[in-house]
Write an enzyme that holds these catalytic residues in place. Structure first.
Site, PDB file in Angstrom:
ATOM      1  N   ARG A  76       4.284   7.216  -7.132  1.00 15.64           N
ATOM      2  CA  ARG A  76       4.727   8.548  -6.711  1.00 15.64           C
ATOM      3  C   ARG A  76       4.991   8.622  -5.214  1.00 15.64           C
ATOM      4  NH1 ARG A  76       0.177  12.022  -9.375  1.00 15.64           N
ATOM      5  NH2 ARG A  76      -0.549  10.281 -10.621  1.00 15.64           N
ATOM      6  N   GLU A 113     -11.526   5.175 -12.261  1.00 21.66           N
ATOM      7  CA  GLU A 113     -12.654   5.736 -12.994  1.00 21.66           C
ATOM      8  C   GLU A 113     -13.247   4.676 -13.922  1.00 21.66           C
ATOM      9  OE1 GLU A 113     -11.811   9.394 -14.891  1.00 21.66           O
ATOM     10  OE2 GLU A 113     -13.936   9.824 -15.248  1.00 21.66           O
TER      11      GLU A 113
HETATM   12  C1  PRP Z   1      -2.289   8.844  -8.174  1.00 19.56           C
HETATM   13  C2  PRP Z   1      -1.644   9.510  -6.990  1.00 19.56           C
HETATM   14  C3  PRP Z   1      -2.283   8.795  -5.822  1.00 19.56           C
HETATM   15  C4  PRP Z   1      -3.673   8.440  -6.347  1.00 19.56           C
HETATM   16  C5  PRP Z   1      -4.720   9.326  -5.731  1.00 19.56           C
HETATM   17  O1  PRP Z   1      -1.630   7.623  -8.411  1.00 19.56           O
HETATM   18  O2  PRP Z   1      -0.226   9.314  -7.015  1.00 19.56           O
HETATM   19  O3  PRP Z   1      -1.584   7.600  -5.509  1.00 19.56           O
HETATM   20  O4  PRP Z   1      -3.627   8.640  -7.768  1.00 19.56           O
HETATM   21  O5  PRP Z   1      -5.988   9.039  -6.272  1.00 19.56           O
HETATM   22  P1  PRP Z   1      -7.191   8.517  -5.417  1.00 19.56           P
HETATM   23  O6  PRP Z   1      -7.176   9.230  -4.098  1.00 19.56           O
HETATM   24  O7  PRP Z   1      -8.392   8.901  -6.227  1.00 19.56           O
HETATM   25  O8  PRP Z   1      -7.079   7.033  -5.265  1.00 19.56           O
HETATM   26  P2  PRP Z   1      -1.789   6.776  -9.746  1.00 19.56           P
HETATM   27  O9  PRP Z   1      -2.745   5.661  -9.486  1.00 19.56           O
HETATM   28  O10 PRP Z   1      -2.132   7.694 -10.871  1.00 19.56           O
HETATM   29  O11 PRP Z   1      -0.391   6.080  -9.998  1.00 19.56           O
HETATM   30  P3  PRP Z   1       1.135   6.523  -9.838  1.00 19.56           P
HETATM   31  O12 PRP Z   1       1.395   6.975  -8.440  1.00 19.56           O
HETATM   32  O13 PRP Z   1       1.827   5.229 -10.120  1.00 19.56           O
HETATM   33  O14 PRP Z   1       1.419   7.608 -10.845  1.00 19.56           O
HETATM   34 MG    MG Z   2      -0.011   7.160  -6.925  1.00 20.21          MG
END
Ligand code: PRP
Ligand code: MG
Length: 188
Positions: A76, A113
């Site tokens: 993202r 998690e």
């Molecule tokens: C989500 C979001 C952040 C991260 C935040 O990414 O886009 O990068 O989680 O979480 P944290 O502060 O607890 O580490 P995700 O890992 O879900 O992957 P994506 O961006 O590929 O959807």
């Molecule tokens: Mg992310």
């Protein structure tokens, strides 16, 4: 003109119980889908209010943004980082999930998690002393940004600013990545 936090709050959609029961997911896709809101968000991320004081000492043009390159975190963060870099007049780097980058990488593990994950950055993508703005959409626990910071620092880069659209205050991410300053557009 709405303040940026109210703008994001207005365009984002809260999704209860996603991806699992008890979690309130802040869906930012409608913010980015709206041309005006996306422009405001990108502009606000490009001018981090809390640039590390080391940025000036490390050089660069006076009055410049305090960073030499923007790094975005897969997936993202990619939506934002390229737009921010174009806005700021810098290049952009991908911080990727394991196994995606084709050449020599540095790696950093971070906790999920359940289990753990790995982020990677091309070893030759940052020069020692280079100032980096790290961009992602959400600061939750801070594990993702902490790993990305570790990658930049392994290469001798200096993370002079961290910018996110949303900071989820209950999860303590800001404390986790201290003392790096976090520029968050919506703190909720
Ligand atoms: C989500 C979001 C952040 C991260 C935040 O990414 O886009 O990068 O989680 O979480 P944290 O502060 O607890 O580490 P995700 O890992 O879900 O992957 P994506 O961006 O590929 O959807
Ligand atoms: Mg992310």
């Amino acid at each position: 003109e709405l303040p940026i936090d109210e703008l994001i709050a207005t365009f984002s959609v809260d999704v209860p119980d996603f991806p699992e029961p008890g979690v309130l997911f802040r869906d930012l896709t409608p913010v980015f889908a709206d041309a005006g809101a996306f422009r405001r968000v990108v502009d606000a991320l490009t001018e981090p209010a809390d640039v590390d004081p080391r940025a000036a000492a490390l050089g660069g043009a006076d009055g410049g943004p305090g960073f030499d390159v923007v790094a975005g975190i897969e997936a993202r963060g990619f939506l934002l980082a390229a737009a921010v870099a174009l806005d700021a007049g810098t290049g952009v780097l991908p911080v990727r999930k394991a196994g995606k980058l084709p050449r020599e990488v540095v790696t950093a593990d971070y906790a999920l998690e359940y289990g753990s994950a790995t982020l990677e950055l091309h070893t030759d993508s940052i020069r020692p002393g280079q100032r980096v703005l790290l961009v992602d959409d959400v600061l939750a626990t801070g594990g993702t940004l902490q790993a990305a910071i570790a990658l930049v620092e392994q290469l001798g880069g200096v993370v002079t600013a961290v910018a996110v659209v949303v900071e989820l205050l209950a999860l303590g991410g800001r404390e986790r990545i201290a003392p790096h300053p976090v520029h968050a557009l919506w703190r909720v």
